[in-house]
Each structure stands twice: as C-alpha cells, then as structure tokens.
Design a protein around this motif. Structure first.
Motif, PDB file in Angstrom:
ATOM      1  N   GLN A 162      35.391  30.247  26.319  1.00 38.54           N
ATOM      2  CA  GLN A 162      35.587  29.935  27.734  1.00 38.54           C
ATOM      3  C   GLN A 162      35.934  28.472  27.949  1.00 38.54           C
ATOM      4  O   GLN A 162      36.761  28.130  28.802  1.00 38.54           O
ATOM      5  N   ILE A 163      35.300  27.592  27.181  1.00 39.05           N
ATOM      6  CA  ILE A 163      35.542  26.161  27.344  1.00 39.05           C
ATOM      7  C   ILE A 163      36.890  25.757  26.773  1.00 39.05           C
ATOM      8  O   ILE A 163      37.638  24.977  27.375  1.00 39.05           O
ATOM      9  N   GLN A 164      37.235  26.318  25.596  1.00 36.10           N
ATOM     10  CA  GLN A 164      38.417  25.869  24.882  1.00 36.10           C
ATOM     11  C   GLN A 164      39.646  26.738  25.111  1.00 36.10           C
ATOM     12  O   GLN A 164      40.683  26.502  24.486  1.00 36.10           O
ATOM     13  N   ARG A 165      39.570  27.759  25.973  1.00 40.50           N
ATOM     14  CA  ARG A 165      40.701  28.673  26.100  1.00 40.50           C
ATOM     15  C   ARG A 165      41.956  27.990  26.621  1.00 40.50           C
ATOM     16  O   ARG A 165      43.079  28.430  26.334  1.00 40.50           O
ATOM     17  N   ARG A 166      41.789  26.916  27.410  1.00 41.98           N
ATOM     18  CA  ARG A 166      42.953  26.193  27.927  1.00 41.98           C
ATOM     19  C   ARG A 166      43.200  24.887  27.194  1.00 41.98           C
ATOM     20  O   ARG A 166      44.062  24.114  27.599  1.00 41.98           O
ATOM     21  N   ALA A 167      42.440  24.660  26.155  1.00 43.09           N
ATOM     22  CA  ALA A 167      42.587  23.389  25.437  1.00 43.09           C
ATOM     23  C   ALA A 167      43.579  23.520  24.286  1.00 43.09           C
ATOM     24  O   ALA A 167      44.713  23.057  24.363  1.00 43.09           O
ATOM     25  N   GLY A 192      37.016  17.072  26.333  1.00 42.08           N
ATOM     26  CA  GLY A 192      36.092  17.415  27.405  1.00 42.08           C
ATOM     27  C   GLY A 192      35.325  18.688  27.115  1.00 42.08           C
ATOM     28  O   GLY A 192      34.102  18.777  27.367  1.00 42.08           O
ATOM     29  N   GLY A 193      36.000  19.703  26.565  1.00 42.28           N
ATOM     30  CA  GLY A 193      35.316  20.942  26.225  1.00 42.28           C
ATOM     31  C   GLY A 193      34.292  20.761  25.132  1.00 42.28           C
ATOM     32  O   GLY A 193      33.198  21.343  25.181  1.00 42.28           O
ATOM     33  N   ALA A 194      34.621  19.953  24.115  1.00 44.87           N
ATOM     34  CA  ALA A 194      33.667  19.712  23.031  1.00 44.87           C
ATOM     35  C   ALA A 194      32.421  18.987  23.538  1.00 44.87           C
ATOM     36  O   ALA A 194      31.290  19.308  23.137  1.00 44.87           O
ATOM     37  N   LEU A 195      32.606  18.015  24.433  1.00 49.03           N
ATOM     38  CA  LEU A 195      31.447  17.314  24.993  1.00 49.03           C
ATOM     39  C   LEU A 195      30.592  18.242  25.840  1.00 49.03           C
ATOM     40  O   LEU A 195      29.353  18.189  25.787  1.00 49.03           O
ATOM     41  N   LEU A 196      31.224  19.108  26.628  1.00 48.28           N
ATOM     42  CA  LEU A 196      30.463  20.067  27.431  1.00 48.28           C
ATOM     43  C   LEU A 196      29.704  21.045  26.551  1.00 48.28           C
ATOM     44  O   LEU A 196      28.530  21.356  26.805  1.00 48.28           O
ATOM     45  N   GLN A 197      30.345  21.516  25.498  1.00 44.93           N
ATOM     46  CA  GLN A 197      29.697  22.440  24.578  1.00 44.93           C
ATOM     47  C   GLN A 197      28.509  21.778  23.885  1.00 44.93           C
ATOM     48  O   GLN A 197      27.432  22.385  23.744  1.00 44.93           O
ATOM     49  N   ALA A 198      28.664  20.532  23.443  1.00 42.92           N
ATOM     50  CA  ALA A 198      27.560  19.813  22.806  1.00 42.92           C
ATOM     51  C   ALA A 198      26.427  19.568  23.790  1.00 42.92           C
ATOM     52  O   ALA A 198      25.240  19.634  23.424  1.00 42.92           O
ATOM     53  N   THR A 199      26.764  19.291  25.053  1.00 44.81           N
ATOM     54  CA  THR A 199      25.722  19.092  26.064  1.00 44.81           C
ATOM     55  C   THR A 199      24.913  20.358  26.279  1.00 44.81           C
ATOM     56  O   THR A 199      23.668  20.321  26.381  1.00 44.81           O
ATOM     57  N   ILE A 200      25.587  21.500  26.342  1.00 43.78           N
ATOM     58  CA  ILE A 200      24.875  22.773  26.492  1.00 43.78           C
ATOM     59  C   ILE A 200      23.954  23.011  25.303  1.00 43.78           C
ATOM     60  O   ILE A 200      22.792  23.431  25.469  1.00 43.78           O
ATOM     61  N   ALA A 212      23.010  18.019  19.584  1.00 46.99           N
ATOM     62  CA  ALA A 212      24.253  17.855  20.341  1.00 46.99           C
ATOM     63  C   ALA A 212      25.293  17.082  19.537  1.00 46.99           C
ATOM     64  O   ALA A 212      26.475  17.432  19.542  1.00 46.99           O
ATOM     65  N   LEU A 213      24.865  16.042  18.834  1.00 46.25           N
ATOM     66  CA  LEU A 213      25.808  15.256  18.035  1.00 46.25           C
ATOM     67  C   LEU A 213      26.386  16.087  16.889  1.00 46.25           C
ATOM     68  O   LEU A 213      27.595  16.043  16.627  1.00 46.25           O
ATOM     69  N   PHE A 214      25.535  16.839  16.218  1.00 44.94           N
ATOM     70  CA  PHE A 214      26.035  17.685  15.131  1.00 44.94           C
ATOM     71  C   PHE A 214      26.919  18.804  15.656  1.00 44.94           C
ATOM     72  O   PHE A 214      27.833  19.258  14.956  1.00 44.94           O
ATOM     73  N   ASP A 215      26.674  19.253  16.884  1.00 43.04           N
ATOM     74  CA  ASP A 215      27.475  20.330  17.448  1.00 43.04           C
ATOM     75  C   ASP A 215      28.915  19.891  17.680  1.00 43.04           C
ATOM     76  O   ASP A 215      29.807  20.740  17.804  1.00 43.04           O
ATOM     77  N   LEU A 216      29.157  18.589  17.735  1.00 39.39           N
ATOM     78  CA  LEU A 216      30.521  18.093  17.891  1.00 39.39           C
ATOM     79  C   LEU A 216      31.351  18.307  16.639  1.00 39.39           C
ATOM     80  O   LEU A 216      32.578  18.345  16.703  1.00 39.39           O
ATOM     81  N   ILE A 217      30.687  18.435  15.481  1.00 36.33           N
ATOM     82  CA  ILE A 217      31.411  18.625  14.225  1.00 36.33           C
ATOM     83  C   ILE A 217      31.851  20.077  14.132  1.00 36.33           C
ATOM     84  O   ILE A 217      31.025  20.988  14.219  1.00 36.33           O
ATOM     85  N   PRO A 218      33.128  20.345  13.976  1.00 40.99           N
ATOM     86  CA  PRO A 218      33.599  21.732  13.947  1.00 40.99           C
ATOM     87  C   PRO A 218      33.055  22.494  12.744  1.00 40.99           C
ATOM     88  O   PRO A 218      32.750  21.923  11.695  1.00 40.99           O
TER      89      PRO A 218
END
Length: 358
Positions: free
Chosen positions: A276-281, A192-200, A225-231
């Motif tokens: 902020q997005i991944q701190r609880r992941a 969920g965090g990765a999708l939110l980050q890519a959307t931003i 956005a798609l490339f942003d999913l790749i770490p």
C-alpha cells in the motif's frame, strides 16, 4: 584507451565527494515533496529551513532516546560485575566438581581480578574515544557538506535541470523532462514510504514491548525502526535483536510472544503495509531488488543497501524511456503525420498510427 583509463582513475580519486553528491541528491529529492507542500503557504526559504530542521532533529532525538539508557546500563554492569563474581564463587563452592576445576585452573580468582579492574577501565574509555575523535569529526564534516549540497539542490536544482534540458534537441526535451520528473517522483515516494513503514514498525514494537514489560522499550523500538529501513533482511535482524533482550527479561513467555508477533507482523508488513505504501513509488522486480541490494551493500555498506532500490528504480525508468523512444522513433512517419501520444503506462504498446492512404 588512455582517456578512458584516466577518466576512471579520476572518478576513483573523487569517489568520496561524488558519493556525497549522490547522497545529497537523494536527500534533496526526498525533501522536495515536503518543501513544495509547505511552500504553498510559506516562503520557499522558510519551508526549506523547516524541512531541514526536522531532518537534523531526527538523529538528535534518536540519540537522546538510545544513548542514555545504554550508558546507564553499561555503568551499572561494570559496577555489578564484582557481585556477579562473588555469586559465582559461592556457586562453585557448593559444587564439588566445579570446586575441583577452580582449584586446578584458578578461574574464579582470575575473574575477580578482571572484575575489580573493570570500573577503572571506564576512565580509560575517554582515551579510546579521543582516538576515534578524528573519525567522528570527519563524519560530521561529511554530513555538514551533504546537507549544504542538498540545500542548494532543493533551492536551485529545478533551474539547473531545466537549463541542462535546454541543451538537448527540441524533440528530445519533453521526453527527458518527463523521465526526470518520473525519477524524482519515484525516489521521493520511495523514501517517504520507507520512513512511514519504519515508523509503523517502531510504534508497534514499542506497544508490544510495553505490554510485555520488556525494559528499554523505546530504544528497542527505535532500533527496530532503523533496521526496518534496510530492505529484505533489516526487519528480521531487528526482530532477532529484540528477541535476545526478551530472553534475559522473561524467558520463555516474553520471547515466545515476541517471536509470534514478529513473524505475524512481518507477514502483515510484506503483504499489506508495504504494497500500500510503495504501490505508487517504485515497481521493481524482486530479483532486481535483491541484486541491487547485494551490489549496493557490497560497494557502500548499509548506506548502499538503503539507496539501492531507488537507484535501481531510476535506472529502470531511464531504460524504459530510452526503449520507448527507440520503439517510437523506429516508425517512419509520412510528412504531416504527428507521432502517437505516449501511453500513461510505459508497459502498454504505443497507440496505433492512422496513416493516410497511399
């Protein structure tokens, strides 16, 4: 030894369906959160239907945004190439040195012949597409099976896990259940965090490209956005591709502005948005992230790079639980003394035991 070799051979032969099961498992874990949330006000079956309907509509929407502009521009390019060759012919005729080279190597005439043949090659593209039709059908078949597997996992996965845990020893069952829940939470939060980050990243890219007047702002935003999913390297690759487009649009103004924005945004994403997005992941060390991404990309390509971090986080949680079990079980307790409660933070040492006097 022969049993081990036979087992490894069997895994190798079943590597394709096993990879489908792994992918389906991660999809099921990622969608379990939205399904559970919608299940509070809707029947669970309807919640699963809505969740997977949204999952299917996402790639359809991406294709609707990206494919038509690409097809349109490819067709326009094929039709405009003869005009480009004529412009090149006039430019060569105005330059004595280029005219001499053209007379010696007959460059322009060869380009004109290829340009005149280019529109006819578009008709041949149908034959090429038919050759890859089997691959496309195979991919769709794999995607369909993965979706069906993940639906079964979302619908009945919890019961399967509970029944499997029931086979464990009673003193081990709570710890196993806690580890499974932590792994599910980590994977779901990461996806969920990765999708939110890519959307931003995609939304901000669309805004910047629209302000700069760069064509194909929407497809380029989806690509980013798609490339942003790749770490690690995905955001940089996407920024470079967009920069190449700006070179042909308004060089150097648009290119410089975009590069400044891309560098600034990546710093903001790495220092503010992502933590902020991944701190609880997942809490995985940077070295482990790099190694897991390299291994995943080498073994399974882009998909392996995407799944590398949640897999590493799952392994880390399992190892922590095992180590905590070994540490606490190493303490010999007298009769009538309960073991210490497990700390909420796995990095904290276990609580001190207050043993009765001897």
């Amino acid at each position: 030894m022969l049993v081990i070799l036979g087992f490894l051979w069997l895994i190798w032969r079943l590597r394709t369906p096993l990879s489908w099961i792994v992918i389906a498992m991660f999809i099921a874990v990622a969608l379990s959160g939205p399904v559970n949330l919608m299940s509070r006000k809707l029947p669970r079956g309807l919640a699963i239907l809505f969740a997977y309907l949204g999952l299917v509509l996402i790639p359809i929407g991406i294709a609707a945004i990206v494919v038509p502009p690409l097809v349109r521009e490819a067709t326009n390019l094929a039709n405009d190439v003869p005009g480009y060759v004529q412009d090149l012919q006039r430019w060569v005729n105005d330059n004595d040195r280029l005219k001499e080279l053209d007379r010696e190597y007959n460059i322009v005439d060869r380009l004109r012949e290829r340009a005149e043949e280019l529109p006819t090659h578009l008709d041949d593209a149908a034959g090429t597409l038919s050759d890859v039709g089997g691959t496309i059908v195979g991919s769709l078949f794999a995607a369909f099976n993965i979706l069906i597997l993940s639906i079964f996992m979302v619908a009945s996965g919890r019961r399967w896990i509970d029944r499997a845990i029931d086979f464990a020893r009673p003193e081990h069952a709570p710890r196993i259940r806690r580890a499974v829940e932590r792994i599910a939470t980590a994977v779901g939060n990461y996806v969920g965090g990765a999708l939110l980050q890519a959307t931003i990243a995609g939304v901000t890219t669309f805004i910047v490209l629209t302000i700069l007047g760069v064509p194909f702002a929407a497809p380029l935003a989806v690509l980013t956005a798609l490339f942003d999913l790749i770490p690690l390297v995905g955001a940089t690759i996407g920024a470079i591709l967009v920069a190449l487009v700006t070179v042909f649009h308004d060089f150097p103004v648009a290119t410089i502005v975009w590069l400044i924005w891309a560098v600034a945004y990546q710093q903001i994403e790495n220092t503010m948005i992502q933590p902020q997005i991944q701190r609880r992941a997942v809490e995985v060390h940077a070295f482990v992230v790099l190694v897991s991404v390299l291994f995943g990309a080498t073994l399974f390509g882009v998909l392996g790079a995407l799944l590398a971090i949640p897999v590493a986080a799952s392994i880390q949680i399992a190892i922590r639980e095992w180590w905590d079990y070994r540490r606490t079980s190493a303490i010999e307790l007298p009769p009538g003394v309960d073991p210490p409660p497990r700390p909420d933070n796995p990095d904290e040492p276990p609580a001190r035991l207050d043993l009765p006097p001897a």
